[in-house]
Design a protein around this motif. Structure first.
Motif, short mmCIF file in Angstrom:
data_model
loop_
_atom_site.label_atom_id
_atom_site.label_comp_id
_atom_site.label_asym_id
_atom_site.label_seq_id
_atom_site.Cartn_x
_atom_site.Cartn_y
_atom_site.Cartn_z
N LEU A 251 0.80 -1.22 0.00
CA LEU A 251 0.00 0.00 0.00
C LEU A 251 0.84 1.27 0.00
N ASP A 259 -2.90 3.89 -3.07
CA ASP A 259 -3.71 3.08 -2.16
C ASP A 259 -5.13 2.91 -2.66
N GLY A 269 -7.75 -6.48 1.86
CA GLY A 269 -6.56 -5.76 2.27
C GLY A 269 -5.31 -6.60 2.40
#
Length: 285
Positions: A251, A259, A269
Motif C-alpha cells: 500500500l 492506495d 486488504g
C-alpha cells in the motif's frame, strides 16, 4: 479508481488484473481491454509517454539479459519524474523463511512446511513440466493438509496462508501472464516442425521424446529464469539511470493515489502476492 486522463499508467504483464483507465499489456490478452505485445522486445509506445510503469511477477520469468532490456524500455517510455514499480518474489524473504522453517523442523516441526519452503524457491526455477512439484503439493494439500489444519492451531493455519495466499490455491502453480516466446509457438508446428521431430528422432533417438518435451516446456515462459533481492533490484534499476530507489509495501508508493488502485492487495486488504518484494524508482530526466 481510475487515474486522471492526463495521468498515463501502464500495467505490463497484467494477466487478469487489468485496471480501468490504465494501459494494460500482456503477451496473451485475457480481455479485450488488454493489448497484446511481446515484452521481451521493444515496447510499442513512444518515448516519455507514461507517468507510471508497473509490472508484477513478470521480471523473474526473463533471463538477466532480457530483464535488462525490459528495464531499459521502462526507462525509455517513462516521462521525466515518472515512477517504475516492480514486484517480484523476494529471494531474501523466502530464504529467511526457509531458515526459520528449517530450525522449527529440527525441533520437531512439520516436514511438509519445509518441503513447501524449498519448493517455493527451487521448483519454479527447476520444473520440467507445467505446475511442477508446486502443483503436486497444492493438490495434495487441498486433499489432506488443509483438512488437518482446520483442526490445528491458528499458528499452523497462518503459516499456510503466508506460504500460499488465496490466489495460489487456484493458479500459483502456473504463470499465465508470461506467454511462450514467439519462436516456440511455431518451431514445432506444421511441416517444418514434423521434419525437425523426425530428424531429431533419427539422429538422437535416446533423447528425442524427453529432451524435446522438456525443452519446449522450459522455453514456454512458465519457469522462473532468475530471482531477486533488494540489492539486485537496486543494481538493475540504477544501472539504467533510475534514481531514488525504494523498497515499499503493497500500500506504500510514490505513485499518486496508489492506495486507491488496489493492485497489490486483495479486497480484504491482504497482499495479492505473498512473499513479494515491491520496489520503485524514478526517472530523473
Amino acid at each position: 479508481m481510475t487515474p486522471p486522463k492526463e495521468y498515463q499508467c501502464l500495467n505490463l504483464g497484467c494477466g487478469n488484473r487489468f485496471r480501468e483507465g490504465w494501459v494494460n499489456v500482456d503477451f496473451v490478452p485475457a480481455d479485450r481491454a488488454v493489448l497484446a505485445a511481446n515484452l521481451r522486445e521493444s515496447f510499442p509506445f513512444e518515448d516519455s509517454f507514461f507517468d507510471v510503469v508497473y509490472s508484477s511477477h513478470v521480471l523473474e520469468h526473463f533471463t538477466r539479459k532480457e530483464a535488462n532490456q525490459f528495464i531499459q524500455e521502462c526507462m525509455r517510455i517513462l516521462k521525466p519524474g515518472g515512477v517504475v514499480r516492480i514486484v517480484v518474489p523476494d529471494l531474501e524473504l523466502l530464504c529467511r523463511k526457509y531458515l526459520g522453517v528449517l530450525n522449527r523442523v529440527r525441533q520437531g516441526g512439520e516436514l511438509w512446511e519445509l518441503d513447501w519452503s524449498v519448493i517455493q524457491i527451487v521448483d519454479q526455477l527447476a520444473r520440467e513440466k507445467s505446475g511442477g512439484q508446486m502443483k503436486e503439493m497444492l493438490n495434495s494439500v487441498e486433499k489432506s493438509v488443509l483438512k488437518q489444519l482446520a483442526n490445528t492451531s491458528s499458528t499452523a493455519r497462518r503459516i499456510w496462508v503466508e506460504r500460499n495466499g488465496d490466489e495460489d490455491k487456484q493458479t500459483h502453480a502456473s504463470s499465465p501472464s508470461v506467454a511462450p516466446r514467439q519462436h516456440t509457438q511455431t518451431s514445432f508446428g506444421g511441416i517444418k516442425g514434423r521434419l525437425k521431430r523426425f530428424l531429431v528422432s533419427k539422429l538422437c533417438p535416446e533423447y528425442s521424446s524427453a529432451a524435446c518435451s522438456i525443452g519446449r516446456f522450459r522455453m514456454s515462459g512458465e519457469v522462473h529464469k532468475w530471482m531477486y533481492d533488494a540489492i539486485q533490484l537496486q543494481s538493475l534499476l540504477t544501472s539504467h539511470g533510475f534514481v531514488d530507489f525504494r523498497v515499499q509495501d503493497p500500500l506504500e508508493s510514490m505513485i499518486r493515489n496508489w492506495d486507491e488502485f488496489g493492485i497489490d492487495i486483495e479486497p480484504d486488504g491482504s497482499p495479492y502476492k505473498p512473499d513479494s518484494i515491491y520496489v520503485e524508482s524514478l526517472k530523473l530526466v
